[in-house]
Design an enzyme around this catalytic site. Structure first.
Site, short mmCIF file in Angstrom:
data_model
loop_
_atom_site.label_atom_id
_atom_site.label_comp_id
_atom_site.label_asym_id
_atom_site.label_seq_id
_atom_site.Cartn_x
_atom_site.Cartn_y
_atom_site.Cartn_z
N SER A 143 0.87 -1.19 0.00
CA SER A 143 0.00 0.00 0.00
C SER A 143 0.90 1.23 0.00
O SER A 143 2.06 1.14 0.41
CB SER A 143 -0.87 0.01 1.27
OG SER A 143 -1.49 1.27 1.42
N TYR A 156 -2.27 -0.76 10.47
CA TYR A 156 -2.32 -0.94 9.01
C TYR A 156 -0.98 -0.55 8.40
O TYR A 156 -0.40 -1.30 7.59
CB TYR A 156 -3.45 -0.09 8.42
CG TYR A 156 -3.69 -0.36 6.94
CD1 TYR A 156 -4.42 -1.47 6.52
CD2 TYR A 156 -3.18 0.49 5.95
CE1 TYR A 156 -4.63 -1.73 5.16
CE2 TYR A 156 -3.39 0.24 4.61
CZ TYR A 156 -4.11 -0.87 4.21
OH TYR A 156 -4.31 -1.12 2.87
P1 NAI Z 1 -11.71 -5.57 -0.39
O1 NAI Z 1 -12.21 -5.47 1.01
O2 NAI Z 1 -12.59 -5.11 -1.50
O3 NAI Z 1 -11.25 -7.08 -0.69
C1 NAI Z 1 -10.45 -7.79 0.21
C2 NAI Z 1 -10.82 -9.26 0.14
O4 NAI Z 1 -9.95 -9.97 1.05
C3 NAI Z 1 -12.26 -9.55 0.59
O5 NAI Z 1 -12.93 -10.35 -0.36
C4 NAI Z 1 -12.10 -10.29 1.90
O6 NAI Z 1 -13.11 -11.23 2.17
C5 NAI Z 1 -10.74 -10.97 1.70
N1 NAI Z 1 -10.13 -11.36 2.96
C6 NAI Z 1 -9.96 -10.59 4.07
N2 NAI Z 1 -9.42 -11.32 5.06
C7 NAI Z 1 -9.24 -12.58 4.57
C8 NAI Z 1 -8.73 -13.78 5.11
N3 NAI Z 1 -8.29 -13.83 6.38
N4 NAI Z 1 -8.70 -14.88 4.34
C9 NAI Z 1 -9.15 -14.85 3.06
N5 NAI Z 1 -9.65 -13.73 2.49
C10 NAI Z 1 -9.69 -12.61 3.23
O7 NAI Z 1 -10.34 -4.77 -0.42
P2 NAI Z 1 -9.40 -4.26 -1.62
O8 NAI Z 1 -9.45 -2.80 -1.60
O9 NAI Z 1 -9.63 -5.01 -2.85
O10 NAI Z 1 -7.99 -4.66 -0.97
C11 NAI Z 1 -7.14 -5.66 -1.50
C12 NAI Z 1 -5.75 -5.39 -0.97
O11 NAI Z 1 -5.33 -4.10 -1.42
C13 NAI Z 1 -5.65 -5.36 0.55
O12 NAI Z 1 -4.45 -5.99 0.94
C14 NAI Z 1 -5.60 -3.87 0.86
O13 NAI Z 1 -4.95 -3.61 2.07
C15 NAI Z 1 -4.84 -3.36 -0.33
N6 NAI Z 1 -4.99 -1.94 -0.61
C16 NAI Z 1 -6.20 -1.41 -0.97
C17 NAI Z 1 -6.30 -0.06 -1.23
C18 NAI Z 1 -7.59 0.58 -1.65
O14 NAI Z 1 -7.65 1.82 -1.73
N7 NAI Z 1 -8.63 -0.15 -1.93
C19 NAI Z 1 -5.15 0.84 -1.12
C20 NAI Z 1 -3.92 0.17 -0.77
C21 NAI Z 1 -3.87 -1.17 -0.52
#
Ligand code: NAI
Length: 255
Positions: A143, A156
């Site tokens: 991130s 985080y």
């Molecule tokens: P999101 O919340 O839309 O998707 C994350 C997915 O990870 C969800 O489907 C959730 O069920 C799954 N998940 C969470 N814990 C889990 C576990 N213990 N086991 C299996 N699955 C699990 O989030 P997004 O935005 O797509 O995030 C994806 C990655 O990108 C994350 O690592 C987040 O920290 C990172 N990120 C996102 C940003 C943003 O602005 N959306 C910015 C920077 C980083």
């Protein structure tokens, strides 16, 4: 493009946001994709979104990526079914964070475990498979907050800083096995996670001026824009790239 024909790709956090976009793009480029998530209804919805022509190369897998037994079982099932693993995209993550004084021990442990231990857990079981075949690629989702801090983001920021450094360590350790390890660092991307955070701060209209100031391209990024960077790093187009951090942040960290 069909850069991943017959490649086996594991995507964690595949049911939503960036992971979902990456899953669909890998499938489009002919990969066999294992979509790992703990959200059953999200995985069901993803399965419905997979075009019929790609379904025989799509394997949804319900698992919690912080549970080493479940991860080991997932990896074993993939190898039993498809015999190899070419790409691991460690992407699952959560954001429930605050200042040090306002973070409970439970919040701290969960944040660090889901965002950082999961990278260790999945890599631990996938790397030996890649070592056996003499090649492999891992991409981790860091991130901007692994590079620059923001107030009230203690656990985080710490977890994502850890992901950036673990990426470099794995790149060094496994380079001699012909395994590349890189990291994408997204800025504000329009996913359910970002929307939850935006809503907590008063909604998109309230937040937009601040997002425009921080992200010089003046908008939220899209999950597909991050996924495209992930596919680049996973492909032979990035054959001499390892240990690097690719910012996908609309210029956020340039200022
Ligand atoms: P999101 O919340 O839309 O998707 C994350 C997915 O990870 C969800 O489907 C959730 O069920 C799954 N998940 C969470 N814990 C889990 C576990 N213990 N086991 C299996 N699955 C699990 O989030 P997004 O935005 O797509 O995030 C994806 C990655 O990108 C994350 O690592 C987040 O920290 C990172 N990120 C996102 C940003 C943003 O602005 N959306 C910015 C920077 C980083």
């Amino acid at each position: 493009m069909e850069r991943f024909a017959n490649h086996v790709v594991i995507v964690t956090g595949a049911a939503s946001g960036i992971g979902k976009a990456a899953t669909l793009l890998f499938l489009e480029e002919r990969a066999r994709v294992v979509a790992v998530d703990l959200n059953k209804s999200g995985l069901d919805a993803l399965s419905e979104d997979v075009p019929t022509g790609h379904r025989d190369r799509f394997l949804p897998f319900l698992a919690d990526v912080i549970n080493l037994d479940q991860v080991e079982q997932m990896v074993r099932s993939v190898v039993d079914r498809w015999g190899t693993i070419n790409v691991l995209f460690n992407n699952a993550g959560i954001e429930d964070t605050d200042s040090v004084t306002d973070t409970t021990e439970e919040m701290w442990d969960r944040q660090i475990t889901v965002n950082l231990k999961s990278v260790f857990a999945c890599s631990k079981f996938v790397l030996p498979q890649m070592q056996k075949t003499g090649h492999g690629v891992i991409v981790n989702t860091g991130s901007i907050e692994g590079i620059v801090a923001e107030p009230r983001g203690a656990a985080y920021v710490a977890s994502k800083g850890g992901v950036v450094m673990l990426t470099k360590e794995m790149a060094l350790t496994y380079a001699s096995d012909n395994i590349r390890v890189n990291c994408v660092c997204p800025g504000w991307i329009d996913t359910p996670m970002a929307r939850r955070s935006i809503d907590k701060h008063g909604g998109l209209e309230v937040m937009m001026p601040e997002i425009r100031r921080l992200q010089p391209l003046g908008r939220l990024g899209t999950p597909v824009e991050v996924a495209k960077a992930v596919l680049f790093l996973s492909s032979d187009d990035a054959s001499f790239i390892t240990g690097t951090t690719l910012m996908v942040d609309g210029g956020y960290t340039a200022q």
